[in-house]
Design a protein around this motif. Structure first.
Motif, mmCIF file in Angstrom:
data_model
loop_
_atom_site.group_PDB
_atom_site.id
_atom_site.type_symbol
_atom_site.label_atom_id
_atom_site.label_comp_id
_atom_site.label_asym_id
_atom_site.label_seq_id
_atom_site.Cartn_x
_atom_site.Cartn_y
_atom_site.Cartn_z
ATOM 1 N N SER A 25 0.839 -1.207 0.000
ATOM 2 C CA SER A 25 0.000 0.000 0.000
ATOM 3 C C SER A 25 0.870 1.252 0.000
ATOM 4 O O SER A 25 0.579 2.231 -0.694
ATOM 5 C CB SER A 25 -0.926 0.024 1.213
ATOM 6 N N PHE A 51 -5.310 -2.746 -13.396
ATOM 7 C CA PHE A 51 -6.183 -3.791 -12.873
ATOM 8 C C PHE A 51 -6.059 -5.056 -13.726
ATOM 9 O O PHE A 51 -5.961 -6.169 -13.189
ATOM 10 C CB PHE A 51 -7.638 -3.312 -12.824
ATOM 11 N N ASP A 76 -2.535 -5.991 -5.689
ATOM 12 C CA ASP A 76 -3.899 -5.596 -5.342
ATOM 13 C C ASP A 76 -3.898 -4.397 -4.401
ATOM 14 O O ASP A 76 -4.667 -3.447 -4.589
ATOM 15 C CB ASP A 76 -4.683 -6.771 -4.755
ATOM 16 N N GLU A 77 -3.013 -4.392 -3.404
ATOM 17 C CA GLU A 77 -2.899 -3.236 -2.508
ATOM 18 C C GLU A 77 -2.377 -2.013 -3.245
ATOM 19 O O GLU A 77 -2.837 -0.890 -3.006
ATOM 20 C CB GLU A 77 -1.976 -3.545 -1.321
ATOM 21 N N ALA A 80 -5.279 -0.674 -5.495
ATOM 22 C CA ALA A 80 -6.369 -0.128 -4.684
ATOM 23 C C ALA A 80 -5.954 1.171 -4.005
ATOM 24 O O ALA A 80 -6.730 2.128 -3.952
ATOM 25 C CB ALA A 80 -6.816 -1.163 -3.646
ATOM 26 N N VAL A 84 -7.740 4.920 -4.315
ATOM 27 C CA VAL A 84 -8.166 5.668 -3.121
ATOM 28 C C VAL A 84 -7.604 7.080 -3.189
ATOM 29 O O VAL A 84 -8.329 8.072 -3.021
ATOM 30 C CB VAL A 84 -7.703 4.968 -1.816
ATOM 31 N N PHE A 102 -7.997 2.684 4.156
ATOM 32 C CA PHE A 102 -7.937 1.543 3.233
ATOM 33 C C PHE A 102 -7.380 0.313 3.939
ATOM 34 O O PHE A 102 -7.913 -0.786 3.814
ATOM 35 C CB PHE A 102 -7.104 1.861 1.988
ATOM 36 N N ASP A 106 -9.259 -3.161 4.286
ATOM 37 C CA ASP A 106 -8.638 -4.317 3.631
ATOM 38 C C ASP A 106 -8.415 -5.446 4.626
ATOM 39 O O ASP A 106 -8.576 -6.615 4.287
ATOM 40 C CB ASP A 106 -7.311 -3.894 2.977
ATOM 41 N N MET A 126 -7.700 -9.174 -6.812
ATOM 42 C CA MET A 126 -7.801 -7.746 -7.119
ATOM 43 C C MET A 126 -9.127 -7.150 -6.648
ATOM 44 O O MET A 126 -9.153 -6.043 -6.099
ATOM 45 C CB MET A 126 -7.640 -7.515 -8.622
ATOM 46 N N ASP A 129 -9.735 -6.012 -2.877
ATOM 47 C CA ASP A 129 -9.036 -4.786 -2.474
ATOM 48 C C ASP A 129 -9.666 -3.548 -3.101
ATOM 49 O O ASP A 129 -9.702 -2.489 -2.471
ATOM 50 C CB ASP A 129 -7.549 -4.880 -2.822
ATOM 51 N N VAL A 130 -10.173 -3.683 -4.323
ATOM 52 C CA VAL A 130 -10.876 -2.553 -4.931
ATOM 53 C C VAL A 130 -12.157 -2.267 -4.156
ATOM 54 O O VAL A 130 -12.521 -1.109 -3.946
ATOM 55 C CB VAL A 130 -11.143 -2.812 -6.434
ATOM 56 N N ALA A 133 -11.153 -0.428 -1.162
ATOM 57 C CA ALA A 133 -10.864 0.950 -1.577
ATOM 58 C C ALA A 133 -12.160 1.747 -1.685
ATOM 59 O O ALA A 133 -12.218 2.916 -1.281
ATOM 60 C CB ALA A 133 -10.120 0.962 -2.916
#
Length: 154
Positions: A25, A51, A76-77, A80, A84, A102, A106, A126, A129-130, A133
């Motif tokens: 992240s 993505f 994924d982090e 996302a 954000v 987030f 998460d 994916m 995590d979206v 977000a």
């Protein structure tokens, strides 16, 4: 390291010995900085590409590691976190709040996030995590509206 591993692990950040998701992240935050001035259209195109690439890389890495949503996979982090930050007001305070919020969503995975995790392969990696977000952005935008209605600078 294979191409999909480089992408899925965030250039190896996923191998960080503790809190690899948080490290991913944080990498997403730093990778976002040069992209923050993109128009919504071009950022949207970039995000769709990221993505798609992340879905492919995460799925391939998951198969390679033979572990469902392995902790080493942090694309994924990264993705996302970038969405954000793009959807919040452009200030350090909001970005810190976005990062923290987030990570909370998460990790906590409130409903219906667990349903997204059940999608196959890279899609599930994916999508959850979206979704986290989305929770982060919605909750912080609600806080922003409340602050503005109270006449407090946001």
């Amino acid at each position: 390291m294979k191409f999909y591993q480089v992408i899925a692990t965030g250039f190896g950040v996923g191998y960080f010995p503790f809190l690899p998701g948080t490290a991913g992240s944080l990498l997403g935050l730093f990778l976002f900085l040069p992209l923050r001035s993109l128009s919504p259209f071009f950022f949207g195109l970039f995000f769709v590409f990221l993505f798609g690439l992340g879905t492919y890389a995460a799925g391939a890495c998951e198969r390679s590691l033979q572990k469902k949503d392995a902790g080493e996979i942090v694309i994924d982090e990264i993705a996302a976190m970038m969405i954000v930050l793009f959807l919040l007001p452009a200030s350090l305070g909001w970005w810190i709040a976005g990062f923290i919020t987030f990570r909370i969503f998460d990790i906590a995975k409130p409903p219906p996030i667990p349903l997204f995790e059940k999608l196959p392969g890279g899609w599930g990696i994916m999508a959850d995590d979206v979704a986290a977000a989305g929770y982060a952005v919605l909750s912080l935008r609600l806080i922003e509206m409340i602050l503005k209605s109270l006449g407090v600078g946001g």
